[in-house]
Design a protein around this motif. Structure first.
Motif, PDB file in Angstrom:
ATOM      1  N   LEU A 159       0.830  -1.207   0.000  1.00 30.38           N
ATOM      2  CA  LEU A 159       0.000   0.000   0.000  1.00 30.38           C
ATOM      3  C   LEU A 159       0.865   1.256   0.000  1.00 30.38           C
ATOM      4  O   LEU A 159       0.542   2.246  -0.671  1.00 30.38           O
ATOM      5  CB  LEU A 159      -0.940  -0.006   1.208  1.00 30.38           C
ATOM      6  N   PHE A 160       1.988   1.224   0.725  1.00 32.10           N
ATOM      7  CA  PHE A 160       2.913   2.356   0.686  1.00 32.10           C
ATOM      8  C   PHE A 160       3.534   2.498  -0.704  1.00 32.10           C
ATOM      9  O   PHE A 160       3.689   3.614  -1.217  1.00 32.10           O
ATOM     10  CB  PHE A 160       4.014   2.191   1.740  1.00 32.10           C
ATOM     11  N   PHE A 161       3.900   1.370  -1.299  1.00 32.35           N
ATOM     12  CA  PHE A 161       4.488   1.422  -2.638  1.00 32.35           C
ATOM     13  C   PHE A 161       3.488   1.965  -3.650  1.00 32.35           C
ATOM     14  O   PHE A 161       3.836   2.771  -4.519  1.00 32.35           O
ATOM     15  CB  PHE A 161       4.968   0.032  -3.057  1.00 32.35           C
ATOM     16  N   GLN A 162       2.246   1.540  -3.528  1.00 31.33           N
ATOM     17  CA  GLN A 162       1.224   2.064  -4.440  1.00 31.33           C
ATOM     18  C   GLN A 162       1.074   3.573  -4.278  1.00 31.33           C
ATOM     19  O   GLN A 162       0.999   4.311  -5.269  1.00 31.33           O
ATOM     20  CB  GLN A 162      -0.120   1.358  -4.177  1.00 31.33           C
ATOM     21  N   ALA A 163       1.052   4.029  -3.025  1.00 31.49           N
ATOM     22  CA  ALA A 163       0.834   5.452  -2.766  1.00 31.49           C
ATOM     23  C   ALA A 163       2.034   6.309  -3.143  1.00 31.49           C
ATOM     24  O   ALA A 163       1.872   7.464  -3.555  1.00 31.49           O
ATOM     25  CB  ALA A 163       0.493   5.665  -1.291  1.00 31.49           C
ATOM     26  N   SER A 164       3.241   5.761  -3.013  1.00 31.91           N
ATOM     27  CA  SER A 164       4.439   6.569  -3.270  1.00 31.91           C
ATOM     28  C   SER A 164       5.108   6.247  -4.595  1.00 31.91           C
ATOM     29  O   SER A 164       5.736   7.113  -5.208  1.00 31.91           O
ATOM     30  CB  SER A 164       5.459   6.371  -2.143  1.00 31.91           C
ATOM     31  N   GLY A 165       4.973   5.002  -5.058  1.00 32.67           N
ATOM     32  CA  GLY A 165       5.682   4.578  -6.251  1.00 32.67           C
ATOM     33  C   GLY A 165       4.833   4.477  -7.494  1.00 32.67           C
ATOM     34  O   GLY A 165       5.340   4.607  -8.609  1.00 32.67           O
TER      35      GLY A 165
ATOM     36  N   ILE B 228       6.349   4.370 -15.218  1.00 37.11           N
ATOM     37  CA  ILE B 228       5.229   3.431 -15.281  1.00 37.11           C
ATOM     38  C   ILE B 228       5.740   2.036 -15.629  1.00 37.11           C
ATOM     39  O   ILE B 228       5.376   1.041 -14.987  1.00 37.11           O
ATOM     40  CB  ILE B 228       4.182   3.899 -16.310  1.00 37.11           C
ATOM     41  N   LEU B 229       6.605   1.966 -16.622  1.00 35.79           N
ATOM     42  CA  LEU B 229       7.152   0.668 -17.019  1.00 35.79           C
ATOM     43  C   LEU B 229       8.018   0.075 -15.909  1.00 35.79           C
ATOM     44  O   LEU B 229       8.032  -1.147 -15.711  1.00 35.79           O
ATOM     45  CB  LEU B 229       7.961   0.811 -18.308  1.00 35.79           C
ATOM     46  N   ARG B 230       8.724   0.926 -15.176  1.00 37.03           N
ATOM     47  CA  ARG B 230       9.537   0.429 -14.060  1.00 37.03           C
ATOM     48  C   ARG B 230       8.648  -0.191 -12.982  1.00 37.03           C
ATOM     49  O   ARG B 230       8.945  -1.273 -12.456  1.00 37.03           O
ATOM     50  CB  ARG B 230      10.369   1.564 -13.455  1.00 37.03           C
ATOM     51  N   VAL B 231       7.546   0.488 -12.658  1.00 35.90           N
ATOM     52  CA  VAL B 231       6.618  -0.041 -11.650  1.00 35.90           C
ATOM     53  C   VAL B 231       6.012  -1.353 -12.128  1.00 35.90           C
ATOM     54  O   VAL B 231       5.908  -2.321 -11.363  1.00 35.90           O
ATOM     55  CB  VAL B 231       5.526   0.997 -11.328  1.00 35.90           C
ATOM     56  N   PHE B 232       5.628  -1.412 -13.393  1.00 32.14           N
ATOM     57  CA  PHE B 232       5.130  -2.675 -13.941  1.00 32.14           C
ATOM     58  C   PHE B 232       6.192  -3.770 -13.805  1.00 32.14           C
ATOM     59  O   PHE B 232       5.871  -4.931 -13.544  1.00 32.14           O
ATOM     60  CB  PHE B 232       4.744  -2.512 -15.409  1.00 32.14           C
ATOM     61  N   GLY B 233       7.450  -3.395 -13.985  1.00 30.81           N
ATOM     62  CA  GLY B 233       8.533  -4.364 -13.853  1.00 30.81           C
ATOM     63  C   GLY B 233       8.665  -4.901 -12.437  1.00 30.81           C
ATOM     64  O   GLY B 233       8.915  -6.097 -12.231  1.00 30.81           O
TER      65      GLY B 233
ATOM     66  N   ASP C  90      -3.662  -5.666  -3.576  1.00 26.42           N
ATOM     67  CA  ASP C  90      -3.888  -5.818  -5.012  1.00 26.42           C
ATOM     68  C   ASP C  90      -4.889  -4.782  -5.528  1.00 26.42           C
ATOM     69  O   ASP C  90      -4.655  -4.116  -6.546  1.00 26.42           O
ATOM     70  CB  ASP C  90      -4.427  -7.225  -5.312  1.00 26.42           C
ATOM     71  N   ILE C  91      -6.000  -4.655  -4.815  1.00 27.15           N
ATOM     72  CA  ILE C  91      -7.094  -3.792  -5.258  1.00 27.15           C
ATOM     73  C   ILE C  91      -6.639  -2.347  -5.413  1.00 27.15           C
ATOM     74  O   ILE C  91      -7.088  -1.632  -6.314  1.00 27.15           O
ATOM     75  CB  ILE C  91      -8.273  -3.908  -4.271  1.00 27.15           C
ATOM     76  N   SER C  92      -5.713  -1.910  -4.563  1.00 29.18           N
ATOM     77  CA  SER C  92      -5.283  -0.508  -4.595  1.00 29.18           C
ATOM     78  C   SER C  92      -4.629  -0.116  -5.914  1.00 29.18           C
ATOM     79  O   SER C  92      -4.612   1.061  -6.279  1.00 29.18           O
ATOM     80  CB  SER C  92      -4.315  -0.231  -3.438  1.00 29.18           C
ATOM     81  N   PHE C  93      -4.104  -1.084  -6.648  1.00 29.15           N
ATOM     82  CA  PHE C  93      -3.400  -0.785  -7.898  1.00 29.15           C
ATOM     83  C   PHE C  93      -4.334  -0.660  -9.105  1.00 29.15           C
ATOM     84  O   PHE C  93      -3.913  -0.185 -10.161  1.00 29.15           O
ATOM     85  CB  PHE C  93      -2.366  -1.881  -8.191  1.00 29.15           C
TER      86      PHE C  93
ATOM     87  N   PHE D 213       4.537  -7.526 -19.938  1.00 30.50           N
ATOM     88  CA  PHE D 213       4.347  -7.810 -18.513  1.00 30.50           C
ATOM     89  C   PHE D 213       3.216  -8.835 -18.354  1.00 30.50           C
ATOM     90  O   PHE D 213       2.139  -8.513 -17.841  1.00 30.50           O
ATOM     91  CB  PHE D 213       4.023  -6.519 -17.751  1.00 30.50           C
ATOM     92  N   PRO D 214       3.431 -10.060 -18.802  1.00 29.51           N
ATOM     93  CA  PRO D 214       2.339 -11.038 -18.861  1.00 29.51           C
ATOM     94  C   PRO D 214       1.715 -11.359 -17.510  1.00 29.51           C
ATOM     95  O   PRO D 214       0.491 -11.543 -17.419  1.00 29.51           O
ATOM     96  CB  PRO D 214       3.006 -12.273 -19.475  1.00 29.51           C
ATOM     97  N   SER D 215       2.517 -11.429 -16.473  1.00 28.38           N
ATOM     98  CA  SER D 215       1.966 -11.762 -15.152  1.00 28.38           C
ATOM     99  C   SER D 215       1.138 -10.614 -14.596  1.00 28.38           C
ATOM    100  O   SER D 215       0.089 -10.831 -13.976  1.00 28.38           O
ATOM    101  CB  SER D 215       3.095 -12.113 -14.184  1.00 28.38           C
ATOM    102  N   VAL D 216       1.590  -9.387 -14.821  1.00 30.44           N
ATOM    103  CA  VAL D 216       0.832  -8.216 -14.371  1.00 30.44           C
ATOM    104  C   VAL D 216      -0.478  -8.118 -15.148  1.00 30.44           C
ATOM    105  O   VAL D 216      -1.536  -7.832 -14.576  1.00 30.44           O
ATOM    106  CB  VAL D 216       1.656  -6.923 -14.539  1.00 30.44           C
ATOM    107  N   ALA D 217      -0.420  -8.365 -16.441  1.00 31.15           N
ATOM    108  CA  ALA D 217      -1.622  -8.301 -17.266  1.00 31.15           C
ATOM    109  C   ALA D 217      -2.650  -9.340 -16.821  1.00 31.15           C
ATOM    110  O   ALA D 217      -3.854  -9.048 -16.737  1.00 31.15           O
ATOM    111  CB  ALA D 217      -1.262  -8.504 -18.734  1.00 31.15           C
ATOM    112  N   LYS D 218      -2.204 -10.547 -16.522  1.00 26.57           N
ATOM    113  CA  LYS D 218      -3.107 -11.607 -16.059  1.00 26.57           C
ATOM    114  C   LYS D 218      -3.733 -11.236 -14.720  1.00 26.57           C
ATOM    115  O   LYS D 218      -4.941 -11.408 -14.504  1.00 26.57           O
ATOM    116  CB  LYS D 218      -2.326 -12.916 -15.946  1.00 26.57           C
ATOM    117  N   TRP D 219      -2.921 -10.731 -13.820  1.00 31.97           N
ATOM    118  CA  TRP D 219      -3.383 -10.285 -12.492  1.00 31.97           C
ATOM    119  C   TRP D 219      -4.398  -9.156 -12.619  1.00 31.97           C
ATOM    120  O   TRP D 219      -5.463  -9.180 -11.989  1.00 31.97           O
ATOM    121  CB  TRP D 219      -2.152  -9.860 -11.709  1.00 31.97           C
TER     122      TRP D 219
END
Length: 223
Positions: A106-112, A142-147, A168-171, A195-201
């Protein structure tokens, strides 16, 4: 409030941070009334709102069954909701270590995620002059965060606790904005391929009933 529902949510029709609160309210089956503030009229800075949120931004949540207790900052709101109204840990975790991991994301979502994705939106759509170098900086972020997410989700189905949680929901909202608008045409970006795993998620999150219900409302009011 006269609407008779447990919560009043001060939000914005398009603002991503308000919608992630809606997802959590829907997941927990809590009743709420949303007041969509008109930023063009400065309603977010009006006394009717700032009496609850001195920062004058959205979202703000008022809990009428808890003496009109007010919480602002979206992830603080999310944590309030699961700490107080998710005793069975439907979308949260129970153990100390897992709770710390949930906080970590949640901190990473809010700051990163939020600030960088938001700046990509600003320089893409709202800044008074085109600054390609600034836009590219935030698109690369954005691409770095997806990575970062891909590294974890390539090994795990969910971020924490082997189940879908508020981490998960926060993203969801900013990821959706990114893939449909912010990097959709950036250097051959292909979400499923890059980013296949992120896309599936992300797809699994969008298919949740609470998320579909909230997104249907969002689509209807933004037509």
């Amino acid at each position: 409030m006269s609407h008779g529902k447990q919560f009043t949510l001060y939000s914005h029709k398009g603002g991503p941070n308000g919608w992630k609160v809606v997802y959590v309210l829907e997941e927990l089956g809590l009743t709420y009334e949303t007041i969509y503030l008109d930023f063009g009229k400065g309603e977010q800075k009006a006394p009717e709102h700032t009496k609850y949120n001195p920062n004058g931004r959205i979202p703000t949540l008022v809990d009428h069954k808890n003496n009109d207790f007010a919480v602002w900052e979206s992830n603080a709101i999310i944590l309030y909701l699961v700490e107080k109204y998710d005793p069975e840990h439907k979308i949260s975790v129970a153990g100390f270590e897992e709770r710390m991991q949930q906080l970590q994301w949640l901190f990473f979502q809010a700051s990163g995620q939020g600030p960088y994705f938001g700046q990509a939106g600003w320089f893409n759509f709202y800044h008074h002059e085109k600054l390609p170098s600034a836009l590219e900086r935030y698109q690369k972020e954005i691409l770095r965060v997806f990575g970062v997410l891909e590294t974890v989700l390539s090994k795990n189905e969910w971020l924490v606790g082997n189940k879908c949680t508020v981490a998960d929901i926060s993203f969801i909202p900013w990821n959706q904005t990114a893939v449909t608008r912010l990097v959709a045409d950036y250097n051959g970006f292909n979400f499923e391929k890059d980013f296949p795993s992120v896309a599936k998620w992300h797809k699994k999150l969008l298919e949740r009933e609470a998320v579909k219900k909230a997104n249907a409302v969002k689509e209807a009011i933004n037509q």
